[in-house]
Design an enzyme around this catalytic site. Structure first.
Site, PDB file in Angstrom:
ATOM      1  N   ALA A  65      34.392  48.442  46.781  1.00  0.00           N
ATOM      2  CA  ALA A  65      33.488  49.369  47.455  1.00  0.00           C
ATOM      3  C   ALA A  65      32.122  48.689  47.578  1.00  0.00           C
ATOM      4  CB  ALA A  65      33.378  50.656  46.657  1.00  0.00           C
ATOM      5  N   GLY A 109      37.847  48.609  44.804  1.00  0.00           N
ATOM      6  CA  GLY A 109      38.400  49.348  45.938  1.00  0.00           C
ATOM      7  C   GLY A 109      39.300  48.493  46.813  1.00  0.00           C
ATOM      8  N   GLU A 112      42.577  48.608  45.136  1.00  0.00           N
ATOM      9  CA  GLU A 112      43.071  49.987  45.312  1.00  0.00           C
ATOM     10  C   GLU A 112      43.572  50.211  46.738  1.00  0.00           C
ATOM     11  OE1 GLU A 112      39.295  51.432  43.785  1.00  0.00           O
ATOM     12  OE2 GLU A 112      40.343  52.489  42.176  1.00  0.00           O
ATOM     13  N   GLU A 132      35.356  47.387  37.830  1.00  0.00           N
ATOM     14  CA  GLU A 132      34.319  48.432  37.876  1.00  0.00           C
ATOM     15  C   GLU A 132      33.563  48.584  36.563  1.00  0.00           C
ATOM     16  OE1 GLU A 132      37.359  48.705  39.154  1.00  0.00           O
ATOM     17  OE2 GLU A 132      37.282  49.681  41.104  1.00  0.00           O
TER      18      GLU A 132
HETATM   19  N1  CAA Z   1      29.773  45.196  47.663  1.00  0.00           N
HETATM   20  C1  CAA Z   1      28.751  44.751  48.408  1.00  0.00           C
HETATM   21  N2  CAA Z   1      28.548  43.438  48.650  1.00  0.00           N
HETATM   22  C2  CAA Z   1      29.416  42.556  48.107  1.00  0.00           C
HETATM   23  C3  CAA Z   1      30.507  42.972  47.322  1.00  0.00           C
HETATM   24  C4  CAA Z   1      30.684  44.370  47.106  1.00  0.00           C
HETATM   25  N3  CAA Z   1      31.708  44.865  46.411  1.00  0.00           N
HETATM   26  N4  CAA Z   1      31.183  41.881  46.912  1.00  0.00           N
HETATM   27  C5  CAA Z   1      30.547  40.825  47.446  1.00  0.00           C
HETATM   28  N5  CAA Z   1      29.495  41.223  48.179  1.00  0.00           N
HETATM   29  C6  CAA Z   1      28.521  40.388  48.888  1.00  0.00           C
HETATM   30  C7  CAA Z   1      27.585  39.683  47.939  1.00  0.00           C
HETATM   31  O1  CAA Z   1      26.539  40.531  47.544  1.00  0.00           O
HETATM   32  C8  CAA Z   1      27.146  38.516  48.777  1.00  0.00           C
HETATM   33  O2  CAA Z   1      26.186  38.974  49.696  1.00  0.00           O
HETATM   34  P1  CAA Z   1      24.858  38.063  49.999  1.00  0.00           P
HETATM   35  O3  CAA Z   1      25.422  36.802  50.606  1.00  0.00           O
HETATM   36  O4  CAA Z   1      24.082  38.901  50.966  1.00  0.00           O
HETATM   37  O5  CAA Z   1      24.222  37.818  48.687  1.00  0.00           O
HETATM   38  C9  CAA Z   1      28.394  38.175  49.590  1.00  0.00           C
HETATM   39  O6  CAA Z   1      29.212  39.338  49.549  1.00  0.00           O
HETATM   40  C10 CAA Z   1      29.174  37.031  49.000  1.00  0.00           C
HETATM   41  O7  CAA Z   1      29.428  37.323  47.637  1.00  0.00           O
HETATM   42  P2  CAA Z   1      29.115  36.299  46.438  1.00  0.00           P
HETATM   43  O8  CAA Z   1      27.946  35.458  46.777  1.00  0.00           O
HETATM   44  O9  CAA Z   1      29.040  37.108  45.189  1.00  0.00           O
HETATM   45  O10 CAA Z   1      30.446  35.395  46.481  1.00  0.00           O
HETATM   46  P3  CAA Z   1      31.111  34.605  45.280  1.00  0.00           P
HETATM   47  O11 CAA Z   1      32.164  33.755  45.900  1.00  0.00           O
HETATM   48  O12 CAA Z   1      30.092  33.953  44.422  1.00  0.00           O
HETATM   49  O13 CAA Z   1      31.820  35.750  44.364  1.00  0.00           O
HETATM   50  C11 CAA Z   1      33.121  37.749  43.982  1.00  0.00           C
HETATM   51  C12 CAA Z   1      32.880  36.516  44.884  1.00  0.00           C
HETATM   52  C13 CAA Z   1      33.655  37.306  42.613  1.00  0.00           C
HETATM   53  C14 CAA Z   1      34.180  38.598  44.667  1.00  0.00           C
HETATM   54  C15 CAA Z   1      31.806  38.548  43.803  1.00  0.00           C
HETATM   55  O14 CAA Z   1      31.237  38.757  45.080  1.00  0.00           O
HETATM   56  C16 CAA Z   1      31.974  39.889  43.132  1.00  0.00           C
HETATM   57  O15 CAA Z   1      32.119  39.958  41.924  1.00  0.00           O
HETATM   58  N6  CAA Z   1      31.911  40.981  43.942  1.00  0.00           N
HETATM   59  C17 CAA Z   1      31.940  42.332  43.401  1.00  0.00           C
HETATM   60  C18 CAA Z   1      33.327  42.737  42.947  1.00  0.00           C
HETATM   61  C19 CAA Z   1      33.297  44.139  42.369  1.00  0.00           C
HETATM   62  O16 CAA Z   1      32.647  44.413  41.391  1.00  0.00           O
HETATM   63  N7  CAA Z   1      34.067  45.054  42.999  1.00  0.00           N
HETATM   64  C20 CAA Z   1      34.141  46.445  42.565  1.00  0.00           C
HETATM   65  C21 CAA Z   1      33.193  47.310  43.334  1.00  0.00           C
HETATM   66  S1  CAA Z   1      33.098  48.984  42.724  1.00  0.00           S
HETATM   67  C22 CAA Z   1      34.458  49.749  43.382  1.00  0.00           C
HETATM   68  O17 CAA Z   1      35.223  49.171  44.132  1.00  0.00           O
HETATM   69  C23 CAA Z   1      34.659  51.190  42.984  1.00  0.00           C
HETATM   70  C24 CAA Z   1      35.940  51.806  43.423  1.00  0.00           C
HETATM   71  O18 CAA Z   1      36.840  51.975  42.640  1.00  0.00           O
HETATM   72  C25 CAA Z   1      36.119  52.278  44.786  1.00  0.00           C
END
Ligand code: CAA
Length: 258
Positions: A65, A109, A112, A132
């Site tokens: 998400a 998400g 999911e 999460e």
């Molecule tokens: N939401 C918003 N933006 C996101 C995102 C997310 N879930 N995941 C990645 N992005 C964005 C980053 O902020 C980044 O944007 P900028 O270039 O503007 O800084 C861009 O995508 C690239 O990401 P990274 O620079 O972080 O890329 P990476 O290769 O270093 O890492 C990753 C990749 C491990 C997937 C890392 O991006 C990450 O950990 N993302 C978040 C994963 C996460 O926590 N997901 C759960 C979300 S909560 C949820 O989903 C609740 C639910 O149950 C519905």
């Protein structure tokens, strides 16, 4: 004009739906989910489509998400909009099969969403997880419910409580994914599987999907009866006559999807 966050393409009776928010690793904003829901509903209603493939980019199916959107929200904000209800929840009501073709990250998400599809074909670079807890929340779009049903309590607890990722090989071993293929073969394999499904009689495919899903929802006696009654109901279709006649006459069936 804004770029669509969901791209679509039709090949025969299969619709390919590609999440297209590469800069945010296909983070699932409400806007993206609205577009996705609209496309899925459109293809679900289209008589010329028999199955769908949902995919992302090579780097990310979807990284979860949209954290940037969520970060400032209060309890009242998420409660009043029924966040993860509405169009998010509507995705589970699509009747035609959807295959998730997962390459790269399928997190939160994203994992999911893949689990909400009917089965997952993963590229060998796929990574699944429910991270999460690292954000101070829990999965909210089915992760704590669909994951244990797919992989069992032990593995689901491990993933949900530690927030670690698992690779495609582990995901196949524990039953989350149906097949693992080299990343360069992912779309071909998923599209071939969808084309095979779409070549069968649509009413039988929809009933098969409903029956398999019912396995998670009722008691064994109830769902066995549900299966048998659906099996009986298919004898009311033209396609059952055609499918069985074709077998006996040693020819290919010509299904009319009715
Ligand atoms: N939401 C918003 N933006 C996101 C995102 C997310 N879930 N995941 C990645 N992005 C964005 C980053 O902020 C980044 O944007 P900028 O270039 O503007 O800084 C861009 O995508 C690239 O990401 P990274 O620079 O972080 O890329 P990476 O290769 O270093 O890492 C990753 C990749 C491990 C997937 C890392 O991006 C990450 O950990 N993302 C978040 C994963 C996460 O926590 N997901 C759960 C979300 S909560 C949820 O989903 C609740 C639910 O149950 C519905």
């Amino acid at each position: 004009m804004t770029t669509p966050m969901v791209k679509t393409e039709i090949q025969g009776r299969v619709a390919l739906i590609t999440l297209n928010r590469p800069k945010a690793l296909n983070a699932l904003s409400n806007e993206l989910i609205d577009e996705l829901a609209e496309m899925l509903r459109k293809f679900d209603a289209d008589d010329d489509i028999g199955a769908m493939v949902l995919t992302g980019s090579e780097k990310a199916f979807a990284a979860g998400a949209d954290i940037a959107a969520m970060q400032g929200w209060s309890y009242m904000d998420v409660y009043k909009q029924d966040y993860l209800g509405g169009n998010w929840e509507s995705l589970k009501r699509i009747r035609k099969p959807i295959i998730a073709a997962v390459s790269g990250y399928a997190l939160g998400g994203g994992c999911e969403l893949a689990m909400l599809c009917d089965f997952i074909i993963a590229a060998d670079n796929a990574k699944f997880g429910q991270p999460e807890v690292k954000l101070g929340v829990i999965p909210g779009f089915g992760g704590t419910q669909r994951l244990p049903r797919a992989v069992g309590k032990a593995k689901a607890m491990d993933l949900v409580l530690t927030g670690r990722m698992m690779d495609a090989e582990e995901a196949e071993r524990c039953g989350l994914v149906a097949r693992v293929v080299p990343v360069e073969r992912l779309l071909e394999e998923a599209m071939e599987a969808a084309a095979t499904i779409a070549s069968y009689s649509l009413p039988s495919i929809i009933m098969a999907k409903e029956c398999v899903n019912a396995a998670d929802e009722g008691t064994l006696n109830e769902t066995l009866m549900y299966e048998r009654r659906n099996f009986h109901a298919l004898f009311a279709t033209e396609d059952q006559k055609e499918g069985m006649a074709a077998f006996v006459e040693k020819r290919k069936p010509d299904f009319k999807h009715r």
